[in-house]
Write an enzyme that holds these catalytic residues in place. Structure first.
Site, PDB file in Angstrom:
ATOM      1  N   LYS A 207     -10.994  -3.217 -14.702  1.00  0.00           N
ATOM      2  CA  LYS A 207     -10.385  -4.701 -15.470  1.00  0.00           C
ATOM      3  C   LYS A 207      -9.300  -3.909 -16.166  1.00  0.00           C
ATOM      4  O   LYS A 207      -8.326  -4.185 -16.602  1.00  0.00           O
ATOM      5  CB  LYS A 207     -10.748  -4.019 -16.986  1.00  0.00           C
ATOM      6  CG  LYS A 207     -12.080  -5.546 -16.680  1.00  0.00           C
ATOM      7  CD  LYS A 207     -13.050  -6.272 -17.897  1.00  0.00           C
ATOM      8  CE  LYS A 207     -13.831  -7.244 -17.403  1.00  0.00           C
ATOM      9  NZ  LYS A 207     -14.419  -7.973 -18.240  1.00  0.00           N
TER      10      LYS A 207
ATOM     11  N   LYS B 206     -14.808 -12.295  -7.391  1.00  0.00           N
ATOM     12  CA  LYS B 206     -16.158 -11.838  -7.761  1.00  0.00           C
ATOM     13  C   LYS B 206     -15.642 -13.647  -8.955  1.00  0.00           C
ATOM     14  O   LYS B 206     -14.657 -13.108  -9.376  1.00  0.00           O
ATOM     15  CB  LYS B 206     -17.268 -11.006  -8.337  1.00  0.00           C
ATOM     16  CG  LYS B 206     -17.795 -11.783  -9.790  1.00  0.00           C
ATOM     17  CD  LYS B 206     -18.243 -10.237 -10.702  1.00  0.00           C
ATOM     18  CE  LYS B 206     -17.369 -10.286 -11.718  1.00  0.00           C
ATOM     19  NZ  LYS B 206     -18.208 -10.780 -12.571  1.00  0.00           N
TER      20      LYS B 206
ATOM     21  N   LYS C  28     -15.227 -15.536 -16.006  1.00  0.00           N
ATOM     22  CA  LYS C  28     -15.035 -16.460 -16.849  1.00  0.00           C
ATOM     23  C   LYS C  28     -13.399 -16.071 -17.028  1.00  0.00           C
ATOM     24  O   LYS C  28     -12.565 -17.159 -17.773  1.00  0.00           O
ATOM     25  CB  LYS C  28     -15.427 -16.205 -18.071  1.00  0.00           C
ATOM     26  CG  LYS C  28     -16.674 -16.285 -18.565  1.00  0.00           C
ATOM     27  CD  LYS C  28     -17.607 -15.946 -19.790  1.00  0.00           C
ATOM     28  CE  LYS C  28     -18.582 -15.565 -19.021  1.00  0.00           C
ATOM     29  NZ  LYS C  28     -18.505 -13.248 -20.106  1.00  0.00           N
TER      30      LYS C  28
HETATM   31  N1  AQP Z   1     -20.179 -14.210 -10.353  1.00  0.00           N
HETATM   32  C1  AQP Z   1     -20.810 -13.530 -10.450  1.00  0.00           C
HETATM   33  N2  AQP Z   1     -22.286 -13.851  -9.685  1.00  0.00           N
HETATM   34  C2  AQP Z   1     -22.995 -13.598 -10.068  1.00  0.00           C
HETATM   35  N3  AQP Z   1     -23.161 -13.151 -11.541  1.00  0.00           N
HETATM   36  C3  AQP Z   1     -22.511 -13.013 -11.829  1.00  0.00           C
HETATM   37  N4  AQP Z   1     -22.491 -12.523 -13.763  1.00  0.00           N
HETATM   38  C4  AQP Z   1     -21.387 -12.848 -14.073  1.00  0.00           C
HETATM   39  N5  AQP Z   1     -19.944 -12.819 -13.267  1.00  0.00           N
HETATM   40  C5  AQP Z   1     -20.920 -13.594 -11.723  1.00  0.00           C
HETATM   41  C6  AQP Z   1     -23.391 -11.491 -14.426  1.00  0.00           C
HETATM   42  O1  AQP Z   1     -23.067 -12.955 -15.977  1.00  0.00           O
HETATM   43  C7  AQP Z   1     -23.720 -12.218 -16.715  1.00  0.00           C
HETATM   44  C8  AQP Z   1     -22.533 -12.125 -18.516  1.00  0.00           C
HETATM   45  O2  AQP Z   1     -21.738 -11.319 -17.655  1.00  0.00           O
HETATM   46  P1  AQP Z   1     -20.877 -11.136 -18.730  1.00  0.00           P
HETATM   47  O3  AQP Z   1     -19.847 -12.035 -19.615  1.00  0.00           O
HETATM   48  O4  AQP Z   1     -21.919  -9.689 -19.994  1.00  0.00           O
HETATM   49  O5  AQP Z   1     -19.551 -10.375 -18.310  1.00  0.00           O
HETATM   50  P2  AQP Z   1     -19.327  -9.910 -16.858  1.00  0.00           P
HETATM   51  O6  AQP Z   1     -20.434  -9.485 -16.171  1.00  0.00           O
HETATM   52  O7  AQP Z   1     -18.259  -9.929 -16.303  1.00  0.00           O
HETATM   53  O8  AQP Z   1     -18.341 -11.876 -16.422  1.00  0.00           O
HETATM   54  P3  AQP Z   1     -17.722 -12.100 -16.562  1.00  0.00           P
HETATM   55  O9  AQP Z   1     -18.226 -13.999 -16.436  1.00  0.00           O
HETATM   56  O10 AQP Z   1     -16.722 -12.070 -15.125  1.00  0.00           O
HETATM   57  O11 AQP Z   1     -16.703 -12.230 -18.049  1.00  0.00           O
HETATM   58  P4  AQP Z   1     -15.476 -11.529 -18.151  1.00  0.00           P
HETATM   59  O12 AQP Z   1     -14.268 -12.405 -17.002  1.00  0.00           O
HETATM   60  O13 AQP Z   1     -15.249 -11.512 -19.553  1.00  0.00           O
HETATM   61  O14 AQP Z   1     -15.777 -10.519 -17.521  1.00  0.00           O
HETATM   62  C9  AQP Z   1     -24.231 -10.504 -16.042  1.00  0.00           C
HETATM   63  O15 AQP Z   1     -25.381 -10.573 -16.029  1.00  0.00           O
HETATM   64  C10 AQP Z   1     -23.415 -10.650 -14.814  1.00  0.00           C
HETATM   65  O16 AQP Z   1     -24.018  -9.452 -13.865  1.00  0.00           O
END
Ligand code: AQP
Length: 327
Positions: A112, A194, A197
């Site tokens: 990040k 990956k 969001k």
């Molecule tokens: N691509 C993915 N495939 C499967 N699982 C995923 N998770 C996130 N991306 C994927 C799972 O969703 C949950 C929420 O995660 P989070 O919001 O705490 O943060 P993150 O993992 O960083 O999710 P994002 O979507 O990538 O958000 P941003 O862009 O804000 O960092 C977790 O259980 C995660 O493993």
């Protein structure tokens, strides 16, 4: 006694298919067999640049989607992290028992911050200790997450064990639970990254509230390769991602799917992936519209959960404060 499950999602953007397949769908499946606590972790979402009005709206959208995906309020607690201030109190206490070196090893922090390390907020660095606090506060046994969060849950285990050695057996050491299929859904515009969001690109992710035509278009445009056969080969990242989505949603075995698509082309595969994705998402969108028609419904669910969680929070914090010498 049922095992207690805790998990959460950041309201850092719109919920996507990766969040659904990697997390929420598994929480819903196991509702009856567990004691369930699910959180909107809004204090994690302020560790990067954000707009307060957008955050406020994302929080409500995420709670609405939790409910629409099937997290029934009589089977789980659903709450917003900042409504229980003890999360940040415990996070500070845990920060004081967490060595810098442990946090420096976290790959999500490195991904990040990239080259902007000097300018990143300190909260982004200490984010994993807040996540440890979220989990340990509720004496959680299991933390169902996508693959990218496994390292943070392992760190939580290390922090709990270190705390227990130093101050006595206060915390339960939790286990990460990772789904066999769907734990790492990749971006459709770039299958080496990956699905996230916060990633840019109109056709990167499939949002749970995206227009259905847009979802179909994003899948039809998904990056693949120039080969012919439709087989589960991790080296062919785009194809592997589409097949994994199809597998996660149909529940079929890999061999069965390969037989089904034998002799067919990528156009056929994409059409069928779009069909199963839309069949899953369309009813969620309909439920979301119904549930959010009355905004007071969401407020009631959130307030009830905080009331139910209060005794657990008070009991844990009382023990922690005593163990650390604050009482
Ligand atoms: N691509 C993915 N495939 C499967 N699982 C995923 N998770 C996130 N991306 C994927 C799972 O969703 C949950 C929420 O995660 P989070 O919001 O705490 O943060 P993150 O993992 O960083 O999710 P994002 O979507 O990538 O958000 P941003 O862009 O804000 O960092 C977790 O259980 C995660 O493993």
């Amino acid at each position: 006694m049922k095992k207690r499950v805790f998990s959460g999602i950041q309201p850092s953007g719109h919920l996507h298919l990766g969040n659904y397949l990697g997390s929420i769908r598994n929480w819903v499946r196991d509702l009856d067999s567990h004691d369930n606590i699910f959180c909107v972790v809004d204090q994690h979402a302020i560790t990067v640049d954000y707009d307060p009005a957008v955050l406020r709206s994302n929080v409500r959208e995420l709670v609405g989607l939790y409910l629409a995906c099937g997290l029934e309020p009589d089977k789980c607690c659903l709450f917003v992290q900042s409504h229980i201030p003890e999360h940040t109190e415990l996070a500070w206490l845990l920060t004081c028992v967490t060595p810098m070196g442990w946090l420096e090893r976290m790959t999500q922090f490195k991904d990040k911050v990239g080259a902007k390390r000097e300018r990143a907020g300190t909260g982004l660095f200490t984010y994993p200790t807040l996540m440890a606090a979220d989990i340990l506060l509720y004496r959680t046994h299991e933390v169902p997450v996508g693959n990218d969060q496994k390292q943070h849950v392992e760190l939580t285990r290390d922090i709990a064990e270190r705390f227990n050695r130093k101050f006595g057996e206060v915390f339960i050491v939790p286990e990460p639970v990772i789904a066999a299929v769907g734990a790492r859904i990749m971006g459709l515009d770039d299958p080496t990254a990956k699905m996230s969001k916060s990633a840019p690109g109109d056709h990167h992710s499939i949002g749970l509230l995206d227009d259905l035509k847009k979802i179909r278009k994003t899948i039809m445009r998904a990056v693949t390769d120039s080969e012919q056969s439709i087989v589960f080969d991790p080296a062919r990242a785009g194809l592997f991602n589409l097949l994994s989505i199809y597998q996660a949603l149909t529940g079929q075995e890999q061999a069965e799917i390969e037989t089904h698509f034998a002799g067919k082309g990528y156009g056929d595969l994409k059409k069928q992936v779009a069909e199963v994705v839309i069949a899953e998402i369309e009813p969620i969108q309909a439920r979301y519209r119904e549930l959010t028609a009355d905004p007071t419904y969401i407020d009631g669910v959130l307030a009830d959960s905080v009331d139910q969680l209060r005794p657990i929070v008070d009991a844990t914090m009382d023990e922690v404060r005593r163990a650390m010498g604050h009482r």
